[in-house]
Design a protein around this motif. Structure first.
Motif, short mmCIF file in Angstrom:
data_model
loop_
_atom_site.label_atom_id
_atom_site.label_comp_id
_atom_site.label_asym_id
_atom_site.label_seq_id
_atom_site.Cartn_x
_atom_site.Cartn_y
_atom_site.Cartn_z
N TRP A 184 14.77 5.79 -0.08
CA TRP A 184 14.18 5.18 1.10
C TRP A 184 13.37 3.95 0.76
N ILE A 185 12.55 4.05 -0.29
CA ILE A 185 11.54 3.01 -0.51
C ILE A 185 11.98 1.91 -1.48
N LEU A 186 12.89 2.20 -2.41
CA LEU A 186 13.20 1.23 -3.45
C LEU A 186 14.32 0.27 -3.07
N SER A 187 15.27 0.72 -2.29
CA SER A 187 16.38 -0.12 -1.86
C SER A 187 17.06 -0.82 -3.03
N GLY A 188 17.29 -0.07 -4.11
CA GLY A 188 18.00 -0.61 -5.25
C GLY A 188 17.15 -1.28 -6.30
N HIS A 189 15.85 -1.46 -6.08
CA HIS A 189 14.98 -2.08 -7.07
C HIS A 189 14.65 -1.10 -8.19
N ARG A 239 -19.43 5.61 6.36
CA ARG A 239 -20.77 6.19 6.49
C ARG A 239 -21.37 6.53 5.13
N LEU A 240 -20.58 7.15 4.25
CA LEU A 240 -21.10 7.59 2.97
C LEU A 240 -21.40 6.43 2.03
N THR A 241 -20.58 5.37 2.08
CA THR A 241 -20.79 4.22 1.19
C THR A 241 -21.62 3.13 1.84
N GLN A 242 -21.85 3.22 3.16
CA GLN A 242 -22.52 2.19 3.95
C GLN A 242 -21.83 0.84 3.76
N MET A 243 -20.53 0.85 3.99
CA MET A 243 -19.72 -0.36 3.89
C MET A 243 -18.86 -0.55 5.12
N LYS A 244 -18.49 -1.79 5.36
CA LYS A 244 -17.40 -2.07 6.28
C LYS A 244 -16.11 -1.70 5.57
N VAL A 245 -15.21 -1.05 6.30
CA VAL A 245 -13.93 -0.65 5.72
C VAL A 245 -12.81 -1.33 6.50
N CYS A 246 -11.91 -1.96 5.76
CA CYS A 246 -10.75 -2.60 6.37
C CYS A 246 -9.50 -1.94 5.84
N ALA A 247 -8.62 -1.49 6.74
CA ALA A 247 -7.38 -0.83 6.35
C ALA A 247 -6.20 -1.63 6.90
N PRO A 248 -5.44 -2.30 6.05
CA PRO A 248 -4.28 -3.06 6.54
C PRO A 248 -3.13 -2.16 6.94
N ASN A 249 -2.42 -2.54 7.99
CA ASN A 249 -1.24 -1.80 8.45
C ASN A 249 -0.02 -2.46 7.81
N TYR A 250 0.18 -2.14 6.53
CA TYR A 250 1.28 -2.75 5.77
C TYR A 250 2.63 -2.23 6.27
N ARG A 251 3.68 -2.99 6.02
CA ARG A 251 5.02 -2.63 6.50
C ARG A 251 5.56 -1.40 5.76
N LYS A 252 6.39 -0.63 6.47
CA LYS A 252 6.90 0.64 5.94
C LYS A 252 8.42 0.57 5.74
N ALA A 253 8.86 1.34 4.73
CA ALA A 253 10.29 1.57 4.51
C ALA A 253 10.77 2.65 5.49
N PRO A 254 12.04 2.74 5.75
CA PRO A 254 13.13 1.97 5.16
C PRO A 254 13.39 0.65 5.86
N GLU A 255 12.75 0.41 7.03
CA GLU A 255 12.97 -0.86 7.72
C GLU A 255 12.51 -2.03 6.85
N HIS A 256 11.42 -1.80 6.11
CA HIS A 256 10.86 -2.84 5.24
C HIS A 256 10.65 -2.25 3.85
N PRO A 257 11.71 -2.20 3.05
CA PRO A 257 11.60 -1.57 1.73
C PRO A 257 10.80 -2.42 0.75
N PHE A 258 10.57 -1.84 -0.42
CA PHE A 258 9.89 -2.53 -1.51
C PHE A 258 10.50 -3.93 -1.71
N GLY A 298 1.21 7.91 2.80
CA GLY A 298 2.31 8.23 3.68
C GLY A 298 3.66 8.00 3.04
N GLY A 299 3.68 7.95 1.69
CA GLY A 299 4.94 7.82 0.98
C GLY A 299 5.68 6.52 1.22
N TYR A 300 4.98 5.48 1.64
CA TYR A 300 5.56 4.17 1.96
C TYR A 300 6.44 4.19 3.21
N VAL A 301 6.55 5.34 3.87
CA VAL A 301 7.41 5.41 5.06
C VAL A 301 6.63 5.81 6.31
#
Length: 313
Positions: free
Chosen positions: A217-222, A108-127, A89-92
Motif C-alpha cells: 500500500w505505502i511503498l508503490s514499488g520504492h 497541556r503537559l509541555t505548555q507548548m503550542k502543538v501543530c499537527a500537519p495533515n500529510y497525504r495518505k497512501a494508497p492515493e498518495h504513496p511514498f 496510522g500506518g501511512y494510510v
C-alpha cells in the motif's frame, strides 16, 4: 499493570487485532479509526479533549494542519517553543482531528503550542508524499519565525518514523531541533527486526501478517530501505538533539526503537529508551482510559522540560 490495562489487552487481542488482520482495503482502516474516535468522543469517554483546549485549523505553507493550544489563563504556552507532532496510522489512516485529545494533553503537559500537519495518505498518495509534506510543514514553521532549536518534533507509529526521517533530513543540513520523541515508532519498512517474529503472539494489537500488504500500500514499488520511510537506515552524524523513545517490550515494532536507539547513540546522540512491559502499540492514545498512558505522557513532558533545563545551564 492496572486492571484497566489487563482488560484493554484482552479486548484488543479479541477484537482490535483480528479486525486489523481482516482489513484488505486501507480505506476501511481509515473509516474504522475515524468512526472509533467519533464514538469515543461522543460518549465523552476516550477521545474528548479537555475543555480548556483551543483548536484552530490552518496551514503551514501549503500543508493543512491543526493547531492545538491550552488557554493562556490556565496553562499558558511557552512563547518561543512549538511542537510539530506527526500522527500515526500506518501511512494510510489517521488525521490530526483523530488525535486532538492526545495533542491537547501534550500541549497541556509541555505548555507548548502543538501543530499537527495533515500529510497525504497512501494508497492515493504513496511514498514519498507523506515525507514531502512533513518537510514542507517544518519549513513552514521556519517561515513563521521559529528557529530549529525552538522546535520539538514528536510522533507515533508511522508518524514516529516520519519524525526520525525528518530528523535525518535536518541532520544532513546540520540543523538541530530542540528534541525528538516518539511513541512506538515504525522505523524499518523492511520489517527485519527480531521482534517481528518474537512478539507475533505477544503483541496485543498489531498483526505481523499484515506487513507485506501494508508495504504494498505505502511503498508503490520504492525500496523499503529508503531512509525517508526507514530512518533506521539513515546516515546520522553529530550534532544531534536529545531523543526519547517509548515502546513496549511485547510490540512487534519493539526493535524498530531499540535498533534506532543504538544507531543514534553511535552517532553521538543522547537517547532515552523508555521500555514498558505488556502495553499495546501507542498506548498513550488511550490516556483517558489507561493510567499507564497518563504516566507515559508525563514522562515525555519531563523529557522535554529536562532538555530546556539543560539548555539554561
Amino acid at each position: 499493570m492496572s486492571r484497566r490495562l489487563i482488560w484493554f489487552n484482552r479486548f484488543s487481542r479479541r477484537v482490535i487485532k483480528p479486525a486489523l488482520t481482516r482489513i484488505g482495503d486501507p480505506k476501511l482502516a481509515r473509516r474504522g479509526l475515524g468512526l472509533g474516535v467519533a464514538v469515543g468522543a461522543g460518549f465523552g469517554v476516550l477521545f474528548r479533549p479537555p475543555p480548556q483546549t483551543r483548536i484552530r485549523e490552518g496551514n503551514l505553507g501549503s500543508i493543512p494542519c491543526q493547531w492545538v493550544v491550552n488557554r493562556e489563563d490556565t496553562h499558558p504556552p511557552h512563547p518561543d517553543r512549538v511542537m510539530l507532532y506527526l500522527h500515526g496510522g500506518g501511512y494510510v489512516a489517521g488525521s490530526p482531528q483523530d488525535y486532538t485529545h492526545l495533542l491537547a494533553r501534550l500541549a497541556r503537559l509541555t505548555q507548548m503550542k502543538v501543530c499537527a500537519p495533515n500529510y497525504r495518505k497512501a494508497p492515493e498518495h504513496p511514498f514519498p508524499a507523506a515525507f514531502d509534506d512533513v518537510v514542507a510543514a517544518y519549513e513552514g514553521l521556519l517561515e513563521d519565525g521559529y528557529a530549529p532549536g525552538q522546535i520539538v518534533i514528536g510522533g507515533d507509529s508511522a508518524g514516529g518514523g516520519l519524525a526520525f526521517a525528518l530528523l535525518a533530513h535536518l541532520n544532513a543540513q546540520n540543523m538541530v531541533p530542540h528534541s525528538v520523541f516518539a511513541f512506538s515508532p515504525f522505523t524499518d519498512a523492511t520489517f527485519s527486526g527480531l521482534s517481528m517474529s518474537e512478539n507475533v503472539e505477544l503483541d496485543p494489537m498489531l498483526p505481523a501478517e499484515m506487513r507485506d500488504e501494508v508495504a504494498t500500500w505505502i511503498l508503490s514499488g520504492h525500496a523499503p530501505e529508503d531512509p525517508r520511510i526507514s530512518p533506521l537506515f539513515a546516515p546520522f552524524s553529530a550534532p544531534l538533539p536529545p531523543v526519547f523513545l517509548q515502546v513496549s517490550n511485547t510490540e512487534i515494532l519493539r526493535d524498530d526503537s531499540l535498533r534506532l536507539a543504538e544507531k543514534l547513540r553511535a552517532a553521538g546522540a543522547e537517547v532515552t529508551v523508555d521500555l514498558w512491559a505488556d502495553t499495546p502499540h501507542v498506548w498513550v492514545f488511550f490516556s483517558r482510559l489507561l493510567p499507564e498512558a497518563k504516566e507515559a505522557l508525563r514522562r515525555v513532558a519531563k523529557f522535554v522540560q529536562d532538555v530546556d533545563a539543560m539548555e539554561r545551564r
